[in-house]
Design an enzyme around this catalytic site. Sequence first.
Site, short mmCIF file in Angstrom:
data_model
loop_
_atom_site.label_atom_id
_atom_site.label_comp_id
_atom_site.label_asym_id
_atom_site.label_seq_id
_atom_site.Cartn_x
_atom_site.Cartn_y
_atom_site.Cartn_z
CB CYS A 1 39.06 43.62 34.64
SG CYS A 1 38.93 41.93 34.02
CG HIS B 1 35.78 41.14 37.03
ND1 HIS B 1 36.04 42.01 36.00
CD2 HIS B 1 35.58 41.90 38.14
CE1 HIS B 1 35.99 43.26 36.46
NE2 HIS B 1 35.73 43.21 37.75
#
Length: 905
Positions: free
Chosen positions: A307, A847
Site C-alpha cells: 500500500c 495503512h
Amino acid sequence: MTIPNSDFVNENGVCNLPFTPEEEKRIVSELTTESDNNLKEGNLYFVISKRWHTSWQKYVDQSCGESLEALRPGPIDNSDIVDSEGDINDPQLRRLLVEGEDYVLVPQEVWQRLVDWYSGGPPIARKMICQGFYSKSYSVEVYPLCLMLTDGRDESRTAIRLGKQASVRELYEKVCAMTGVAQEKAQIWDYFDKRKNGLLNPSSNNNLEESRLQMDQDILLEVDGSSSSQYAMSSSGNELALVPLEPSRSHVTIAGGPTLSNGHSTTSKFSLFPRISSEDDGGDSLSILRKEEKGGLAGLSNLGNTCFMNSALQCLAHTPPIVEYFLQDYSDDINRDNPLGMCGELAIAFGDLLKKLWSSGRNAVAPRTFKTKLARFAPQFSGYNQHDSQELLAFLLDGLHEDLNKVKRKPYIELKDSDSRPDDEVAEELWNYHKARNDSVIVNVCQGQYKSTLVCPVCGKISITFDPFMYLSVPLPSTLTRPMTVTVFYCDGSRLPMPYTVTVPKHGSCRDLITALGTACCLADDEVLLLAEVYDHKIFRYFENHLESLSAIKDDEHIVAYRLNQMPKRSGKAKLEILHGGKERAVQESVRGRDVKVFGTPFVTYVNTEPLSGTDIDAIISGFLSPLHRVHSPSNILSGNDNSHFADGPDDETSGSLSSPDAEIDDAADRELSFRMFLTDERGLNFKPLQSKSSVSPGIITRVLVEWNEGEHEKYDSSYLCDLPEVHKTSFSAKKTRQEAISLFSCLEAFLAEEPLGPDDMWFCPSCKEHRQANKKLDLWKLPDILVFHLKRFTYSRYLKNKIDTFVNFPIQDLDLRKYVKNNNGQSYVYELYAVSNHYGGLGGGHYTAYAKLIDDNKWYHFDDSHVSSVNESEIKNSAAYVLFYRIVRSETETKTAEMSSDMD
C-alpha cells in the site's frame, strides 16, 4: 549470587552450569563477529523469539557486583512467533513480525551453542541472500516466497515455499517431486488473480522474483496441457513476465494534442482523458476506453503490504506534467549508459504502468513488473514488509531522473568562489551548473533551489551555498520540544519530593533534561541528578548515559531524579535502593508468605563501597523520611522511641536466607533501629533481616526493603511517596482541534528557522581550519512547478519509533509562498493541492492510501489500493496527511513564458 536453573543443580545442591553468564556472552559475541566477517550467500541464520532472547541477554549482561542476579532462562521458546495453526512438523513464522521487536536473527553457530546450553525450539532456519544491482547487500530472507499451487488434475491446492531467488527450474523440481509428475510432462503457469498470465519456462535463467511471482499468489500445474481449456487466459496471453526494453510507442495523447518527439503536447490546456488506440504495445496491451469511461481512475492491486508503493504511485500518476510526459513517446530520452541510473529499466517500467493506469477504466492494475524492477534496483523495498511512501517517492524520483537524464556525458565544472558577488548572480550560476549535468523532466518540474547559510560560532566566517532540492521535509513545530514532568527527591532530607515540569528538545538527550531540571531546582555545583524510571514501585531502569535520546522516555512513564552530592572521583560508588513495603499493615504475614506488597517510590542514593552496618542504612532511611514527619503526631511517635512493634529477639547477625520464616521475622527486631529492614533481591523473592550490627558489602546495586506498619504511617506522611505524575499527561479537553492545529506555514517556518548543526554534522570552517558546530539557516530561492511537502510524522531513535498524529492545516487552493522566496524575480509562487499520500494507524500496522484530483473534472478521488471512490474536497484535510503534492498556478502571461522557456530547452 547466581540463581541457576534447577536442571543444572544436582541432588547435593551443587550447580553444574556448563558456562558462566560471562563465558556465554563472550562465546556468542565471538561467534557472531566471526559470522559477520564471513558473509556469503547461503549462510544459515536462525530466528529466535525476542522475548526469550531478552531474558537470556539480561542473564548474561548482569553485573558481577550485584548481590542477587537474574534468573537463568529456561529452554528456548519460539512459541510466540510461530503460527499456532500451522503444521507442527513445519513451523512457520507469524506474518508481519518485526526484527528487533518480535524476533532476532543469530548465525547457525550461535544457534547450535544456545541449543546445547538450553535446548528448546522449534528451530526456524533462514538463508542469507545477496541483493542489489550496482552495490550488493546481504540480508536474511526471513519470509520465503509462499505460492499456492493449484493442481489442474483435481483442483487441489498446496502451499509451496521457496526463496525468491530460487530458479524456475527449482520450482519445477519441487512441484514435480510433491505431485509425482514427470518434469517433461509438467507445465506451471503464473496464475495470478486466477488467470493464466504466462507459462513459466523451466529453462529460463530467471529466478522467481524476476518472474514477477508474488507472496501468496497462485500458480497452476497442468500435465500435458490437458486441462488448459478450463482456465482463463489473461489479456497478456502467454507473455512471461517480460518488461519491454523500449518504452511503449502507443498513440496515447493528452487532450487530443499531437504527440511531439520531445514528449510534450502543444496544447496549453492539460486534460487527463487519453485516447487509446487498439495497437499492441509490446505484450502488455492497453484496453480501449469506452466513451463514458474516464482515465486515471484505476486502482492498484496490493501485492502484499505494498500500500505504501500504491499510494506514492497514484500521487505521481496524477501529477499532470509527469503523466503528460510518460503518455507520450519518451524513448529518445532513455539514458542506458548512466552509471547512476537503472539502464532505463525503471523509467520504462514506470511509464508502462502509467499507460495501464490511464487506459484501464476502473479495472485495477497489478504493478507486478514495476515491483520486480523496484526490488532489483532498490533491495530495501523487496520482500513484503511495510515501508515508507516518502522514502519510495524519493528513490523513484531520483531513479527516474537518472534514467531520463539527457546529459550523456556530464561535464566537469569547477565551482567558483562567490567572492562577495550578489546572491542572484551566484544562485543563477550554480543552477546553470546543475542543469548542465542534470537535465530531465524530473529536474524541470520537480526540483527547486534553496539558499544555505552557515556561520562559524568562533570566527564569524559566513559560507553561502545554493543547492537543489526535490521535496521539502518539514518538521511539525509541536514536535520540536516537549514538556516533561519529573519528580525530584532530595536525598539529604532537606525538602519534600517536588515535581518539576520543564521544556526540552523533542530529540534531545538526557543531558538536556538534567540541565533543565538542574536550573529549575537550583542544583548546586557539588550536586548531581540521577534519573530513573519507576515502574510497579521499583526502579525499572537508570538513565546514566547522558547521551541517551529522550525519545526512549514515553509520556506515560514515571521518571524521578534523585538529587545527590557528588562522590569523590577516587572513591568507589554503589547505589543503595530503599523500597517500601506493607502499605496494608500486614507486612509480617506478607514476608512469611514471600508476598511483600511494595508501594510508593523507592529512595536511591550513592554509598561508598565499604561495608555498611544496619545502623548506617537506618540513618540513611531516617534522613530520606525526615521531610515526611507529620506535624501533629502522638508524642511517643515523635520521640522516635516507639519500638512496641518490634518483637524481642537476639541481636546477632544473620546471613543467607533463613529456613524458618518465623525466626526471620523475629530476628528483624532490633531496639537500636528505627525501622524493620530486609536485604532483598531485584525481584523481591528473598529476604534477609538486617540488624544494627549487620554488615552489608554494597554491590553495584544493593536493595533494602523497609517495613511500614501502623506506627510508621502515623509518624510519616507516605502520601508524598505515592501518585507520581506521568512524564506528560494530556487531558481530553487539551487535545488539538482543527482550529487550534498547526499550519503548513508554521511547519515551513520551522524548517527555515536558524539552528545549530548537530554534534555529528560539524562544519569545517575554512578560516579556523577546525570543525565547528555552525549555525545553519535555510531560505527558499527557486521553487519548482511541482512542490512536494513531506510532513515528518515519524521519529526514530535507537530506542523508540514513534508517529505524530498532529493535525496539520494545509490550504487546498491558494498556497501563497511568495514571502518565503528570497529570489526577487517577480514570479508568483501560488500553488494548489492535487494529491496527498495518507498514512493511517501506527508504525507497525499502518495503512497508506492516496487522494488525487482529476484536474479537468475538478473532482477528488480516494485511492485505497484497488478500491477507488469519489470523495468530497472537505474530507481531504485530516491528520493522516503525510506527503502533500502541489502544482503551481500561473497566469496566462506566466504560462506563455513557461512554454517559450520549455521550447528553448
